[in-house]
Scaffold this motif. Structure first.
Motif, PDB file in Angstrom:
ATOM      1  N   VAL A 183      10.052  -4.023   6.773  1.00  5.69           N
ATOM      2  CA  VAL A 183       9.225  -3.871   6.632  1.00  5.69           C
ATOM      3  C   VAL A 183       9.111  -2.885   4.787  1.00  5.69           C
ATOM      4  CG1 VAL A 183      11.999  -2.714   6.026  1.00  5.69           C
ATOM      5  CG2 VAL A 183      10.189  -1.053   6.647  1.00  5.69           C
ATOM      6  N   GLY A 184       9.995  -3.200   4.442  1.00  5.35           N
ATOM      7  CA  GLY A 184       9.694  -3.465   2.513  1.00  5.35           C
ATOM      8  C   GLY A 184       8.236  -4.719   2.694  1.00  5.35           C
ATOM      9  N   THR A 185       7.628  -5.077   3.023  1.00  2.00           N
ATOM     10  CA  THR A 185       6.344  -6.338   3.166  1.00  2.00           C
ATOM     11  C   THR A 185       5.112  -4.979   3.672  1.00  2.00           C
ATOM     12  OG1 THR A 185       7.528  -8.122   3.127  1.00  2.00           O
ATOM     13  CG2 THR A 185       5.199  -7.753   3.563  1.00  2.00           C
ATOM     14  N   ARG A 186       5.513  -4.742   4.375  1.00  6.96           N
ATOM     15  CA  ARG A 186       4.882  -3.051   5.288  1.00  6.96           C
ATOM     16  C   ARG A 186       4.562  -2.287   4.696  1.00  6.96           C
ATOM     17  NH1 ARG A 186       7.358  -3.511  10.154  1.00  6.96           N
ATOM     18  NH2 ARG A 186       7.333  -1.483  10.506  1.00  6.96           N
ATOM     19  N   GLN A 187       6.082  -1.145   4.021  1.00  8.30           N
ATOM     20  CA  GLN A 187       5.424  -0.323   3.516  1.00  8.30           C
ATOM     21  C   GLN A 187       4.865  -1.074   1.417  1.00  8.30           C
ATOM     22  OE1 GLN A 187       9.837   0.314   2.113  1.00  8.30           O
ATOM     23  NE2 GLN A 187       9.705   1.838   3.739  1.00  8.30           N
ATOM     24  N   ALA A 188       5.091  -2.256   1.545  1.00 10.03           N
ATOM     25  CA  ALA A 188       4.164  -2.446   0.028  1.00 10.03           C
ATOM     26  C   ALA A 188       2.888  -3.025   0.635  1.00 10.03           C
ATOM     27  CB  ALA A 188       4.366  -3.778  -0.409  1.00 10.03           C
ATOM     28  N   ALA A 189       2.420  -3.215   1.629  1.00 10.59           N
ATOM     29  CA  ALA A 189       1.133  -3.411   1.978  1.00 10.59           C
ATOM     30  C   ALA A 189       0.452  -2.271   1.788  1.00 10.59           C
ATOM     31  CB  ALA A 189       1.053  -4.177   3.348  1.00 10.59           C
ATOM     32  N   LYS A 190       0.744  -1.351   3.032  1.00 11.14           N
ATOM     33  CA  LYS A 190      -0.074   0.118   3.052  1.00 11.14           C
ATOM     34  C   LYS A 190      -0.209   0.952   2.022  1.00 11.14           C
ATOM     35  CE  LYS A 190       1.332   0.679   8.520  1.00 11.14           C
ATOM     36  NZ  LYS A 190       0.550   0.102   9.061  1.00 11.14           N
ATOM     37  N   VAL A 191       0.500   0.856   0.920  1.00 10.17           N
ATOM     38  CA  VAL A 191       0.931   1.945   0.141  1.00 10.17           C
ATOM     39  C   VAL A 191      -0.216   1.203  -1.011  1.00 10.17           C
ATOM     40  CG1 VAL A 191       1.879   2.177  -2.784  1.00 10.17           C
ATOM     41  CG2 VAL A 191       2.968   1.989  -0.625  1.00 10.17           C
ATOM     42  N   ILE A 192      -1.292  -0.296  -1.448  1.00 12.22           N
ATOM     43  CA  ILE A 192      -1.495  -1.123  -1.832  1.00 12.22           C
ATOM     44  C   ILE A 192      -3.165  -0.713  -1.052  1.00 12.22           C
ATOM     45  CG2 ILE A 192      -3.451  -3.049  -2.432  1.00 12.22           C
ATOM     46  CD1 ILE A 192      -0.819  -2.391  -4.627  1.00 12.22           C
ATOM     47  N   GLY A 193      -2.931  -0.557   0.684  1.00  7.83           N
ATOM     48  CA  GLY A 193      -4.028  -0.066   1.138  1.00  7.83           C
ATOM     49  C   GLY A 193      -4.603   1.174   0.846  1.00  7.83           C
ATOM     50  N   LEU A 235      -3.927   2.834  -1.875  1.00  7.01           N
ATOM     51  CA  LEU A 235      -4.514   3.439  -3.302  1.00  7.01           C
ATOM     52  C   LEU A 235      -6.439   2.833  -3.518  1.00  7.01           C
ATOM     53  CD1 LEU A 235      -3.818   3.978  -6.552  1.00  7.01           C
ATOM     54  CD2 LEU A 235      -3.763   1.419  -6.284  1.00  7.01           C
ATOM     55  N   VAL A 236      -6.179   1.601  -2.790  1.00  3.05           N
ATOM     56  CA  VAL A 236      -7.888   0.989  -2.630  1.00  3.05           C
ATOM     57  C   VAL A 236      -8.822   1.780  -2.208  1.00  3.05           C
ATOM     58  CG1 VAL A 236      -7.276  -0.770  -3.549  1.00  3.05           C
ATOM     59  CG2 VAL A 236      -7.625  -0.277  -1.188  1.00  3.05           C
ATOM     60  N   GLN A 237      -8.675   2.616  -0.635  1.00  3.49           N
ATOM     61  CA  GLN A 237      -9.298   4.080  -0.449  1.00  3.49           C
ATOM     62  C   GLN A 237      -9.435   4.543  -0.635  1.00  3.49           C
ATOM     63  OE1 GLN A 237      -7.072   3.261   4.140  1.00  3.49           O
ATOM     64  NE2 GLN A 237      -7.906   1.203   4.508  1.00  3.49           N
ATOM     65  N   PHE A 238      -8.699   5.783  -1.535  1.00  2.97           N
ATOM     66  CA  PHE A 238      -8.597   6.462  -2.219  1.00  2.97           C
ATOM     67  C   PHE A 238      -9.343   6.857  -3.313  1.00  2.97           C
ATOM     68  CE2 PHE A 238      -7.258   8.409  -6.337  1.00  2.97           C
ATOM     69  CZ  PHE A 238      -7.341  10.063  -5.553  1.00  2.97           C
ATOM     70  N   ALA A 239      -9.696   5.219  -4.079  1.00  2.20           N
ATOM     71  CA  ALA A 239     -10.484   4.727  -5.268  1.00  2.20           C
ATOM     72  C   ALA A 239     -11.971   4.526  -4.408  1.00  2.20           C
ATOM     73  CB  ALA A 239     -10.084   3.959  -5.366  1.00  2.20           C
ATOM     74  N   GLU A 240     -12.022   4.078  -3.335  1.00  5.22           N
ATOM     75  CA  GLU A 240     -13.333   3.767  -3.081  1.00  5.22           C
ATOM     76  C   GLU A 240     -13.729   5.087  -1.986  1.00  5.22           C
ATOM     77  OE1 GLU A 240     -14.272   1.877   1.547  1.00  5.22           O
ATOM     78  OE2 GLU A 240     -13.219   0.500  -0.514  1.00  5.22           O
ATOM     79  N   LYS A 241     -13.287   6.145  -2.286  1.00 10.88           N
ATOM     80  CA  LYS A 241     -13.621   7.055  -1.667  1.00 10.88           C
ATOM     81  C   LYS A 241     -14.136   8.384  -2.670  1.00 10.88           C
ATOM     82  CE  LYS A 241     -11.379   7.632   3.463  1.00 10.88           C
ATOM     83  NZ  LYS A 241     -10.873   7.907   3.983  1.00 10.88           N
ATOM     84  N   ASN A 242     -13.323   8.338  -3.449  1.00  6.82           N
ATOM     85  CA  ASN A 242     -13.232   8.916  -4.569  1.00  6.82           C
ATOM     86  C   ASN A 242     -13.846   7.840  -6.226  1.00  6.82           C
ATOM     87  OD1 ASN A 242     -11.829  11.439  -4.088  1.00  6.82           O
ATOM     88  ND2 ASN A 242     -10.495   9.543  -2.555  1.00  6.82           N
ATOM     89  N   PRO A 243     -14.931   7.367  -5.817  1.00  7.48           N
ATOM     90  CA  PRO A 243     -15.501   6.124  -7.417  1.00  7.48           C
ATOM     91  C   PRO A 243     -15.232   7.397  -8.690  1.00  7.48           C
ATOM     92  CG  PRO A 243     -17.164   7.284  -6.235  1.00  7.48           C
ATOM     93  CD  PRO A 243     -16.325   7.797  -5.077  1.00  7.48           C
ATOM     94  N   GLU A 295     -12.602  -4.607   0.065  1.00  8.75           N
ATOM     95  CA  GLU A 295     -13.739  -5.499   0.669  1.00  8.75           C
ATOM     96  C   GLU A 295     -11.958  -6.786   1.238  1.00  8.75           C
ATOM     97  OE1 GLU A 295     -17.032  -8.006  -0.971  1.00  8.75           O
ATOM     98  OE2 GLU A 295     -15.131  -8.498  -1.957  1.00  8.75           O
ATOM     99  N   HIS A 296     -11.916  -7.669   2.533  1.00 10.63           N
ATOM    100  CA  HIS A 296     -11.202  -8.660   2.660  1.00 10.63           C
ATOM    101  C   HIS A 296      -9.847  -8.267   2.405  1.00 10.63           C
ATOM    102  CE1 HIS A 296     -14.755 -10.562   3.182  1.00 10.63           C
ATOM    103  NE2 HIS A 296     -15.237 -11.152   2.367  1.00 10.63           N
ATOM    104  N   LEU A 297      -9.167  -6.585   2.726  1.00 16.27           N
ATOM    105  CA  LEU A 297      -8.531  -6.492   1.606  1.00 16.27           C
ATOM    106  C   LEU A 297      -7.279  -7.196   2.318  1.00 16.27           C
ATOM    107  CD1 LEU A 297      -6.511  -4.657  -0.284  1.00 16.27           C
ATOM    108  CD2 LEU A 297      -7.060  -3.597   0.872  1.00 16.27           C
ATOM    109  N   GLU A 298      -6.995  -6.825   4.071  1.00 14.83           N
ATOM    110  CA  GLU A 298      -6.078  -7.321   4.943  1.00 14.83           C
ATOM    111  C   GLU A 298      -5.808  -8.605   4.806  1.00 14.83           C
ATOM    112  OE1 GLU A 298      -4.937  -7.563   9.520  1.00 14.83           O
ATOM    113  OE2 GLU A 298      -6.344  -6.362   8.747  1.00 14.83           O
ATOM    114  N   SER A 299      -7.042  -9.428   4.900  1.00 16.67           N
ATOM    115  CA  SER A 299      -6.478 -11.463   4.404  1.00 16.67           C
ATOM    116  C   SER A 299      -6.387 -11.180   2.658  1.00 16.67           C
ATOM    117  CB  SER A 299      -7.765 -12.020   4.093  1.00 16.67           C
ATOM    118  OG  SER A 299      -8.587 -11.754   5.668  1.00 16.67           O
ATOM    119  N   SER A 300      -6.653 -10.353   1.554  1.00 18.26           N
ATOM    120  CA  SER A 300      -6.400 -11.009   0.546  1.00 18.26           C
ATOM    121  C   SER A 300      -4.370 -11.341   0.652  1.00 18.26           C
ATOM    122  CB  SER A 300      -6.324  -9.939  -0.421  1.00 18.26           C
ATOM    123  OG  SER A 300      -7.935 -10.186  -0.509  1.00 18.26           O
ATOM    124  N   LEU A 301      -4.026  -9.098   1.388  1.00 18.39           N
ATOM    125  CA  LEU A 301      -2.416  -8.650   0.907  1.00 18.39           C
ATOM    126  C   LEU A 301      -1.514  -9.520   1.742  1.00 18.39           C
ATOM    127  CD1 LEU A 301      -3.045  -4.973   1.742  1.00 18.39           C
ATOM    128  CD2 LEU A 301      -2.321  -6.676  -0.448  1.00 18.39           C
TER     129      LEU A 301
END
Length: 218
Positions: free
Chosen positions: A107-117, A119-127, A207-213
């Motif tokens: 559960v902790g790993t999933r939480q961390a991965a989703k938090v990073i996901g 964050l990067v999506q927020f930045a991507e939508k708000n350059p 880009e390649h976020l899931e594989s990177s995480l």
């Protein structure tokens, strides 16, 4: 961003100029921040001045200072938005994953991965916000603005560490590496955002976020 301005009437009999509505209390303040964020979306643009911001809004510089004491305070308004939005979503992710993954060891790993996901999506939508987050828009601005963004990422790293630590405890596994893994994830996220900004918003942080995480957390 602000709604589009009405187009002029094509009726030749419509000789009266449209009445310009006066912004409601607080509305102009939001318009200023929206316009500043929009101007920051221009990659490689010059440093934004209050004169340029006022010109974009079609108001005087004095009108800006009726709502903000300084340009630094305008940037602080953007940082407030970033902090409130991101950490509100972080809390939602943590709560949702705790319920969905009750009793699971990852559960902790999933939480961390989703938090990073998130964050990067927020930045991507708000350059424009991404430029603030990595400090690109804060060069030559008040030093306290960069300090606030540093504190933002420190808080994010602490949140990731807590997620990973709680997950390790739930799985009865050592927690010593939670801090190291959180630091690596935080640095990864910052690096993705910096690459996004430096590429003129061409290299998407997702880009390649899931594989990177998976490599970082697997």
């Amino acid at each position: 961003m602000p709604d589009a301005l009405p187009t002029p009437s094509s009726d030749p009999d419509a000789v009266e100029a449209p009445i310009r509505k006066r912004p409601k209390p607080g509305e102009r303040r939001v318009q200023i921040l929206q316009t500043l964020a929009s101007m920051l979306e221009q990659p490689g643009g010059d440093r934004i001045t209050t004169a340029a911001l006022a010109a974009r809004l079609d108001v005087s510089e004095a009108a800006l200072y009726r709502h903000f004491a300084s340009k630094a305070q305008m940037f602080e308004g953007l940082i407030d938005f970033i902090e409130q939005t991101v950490f509100s979503l972080v809390n939602q992710i943590v709560e949702r994953e705790q319920v969905a993954g009750a009793g699971a060891t990852d559960v902790g790993t999933r939480q961390a991965a989703k938090v990073i996901g998130m964050l990067v999506q927020f930045a991507e939508k708000n350059p424009g916000m991404a430029r603030v987050m990595v400090g690109d828009a804060l060069v030559f601005e008040n030093e306290r603005l960069q300090q606030r963004m540093n504190q933002f990422f420190d808080k994010l790293e602490a949140t990731l560490k807590q997620c990973l630590r709680d997950g390790a405890v739930a799985g009865a596994t050592p927690t010593a590496d939670a801090q190291v893994r959180a630091a690596v994830l935080s640095a990864f996220a910052v690096g993705r955002l910096q690459r996004f900004v430096r590429s003129g918003f061409k290299r998407l942080p997702s880009e390649h976020l899931e594989s990177s995480l998976h490599l970082l957390l697997g």
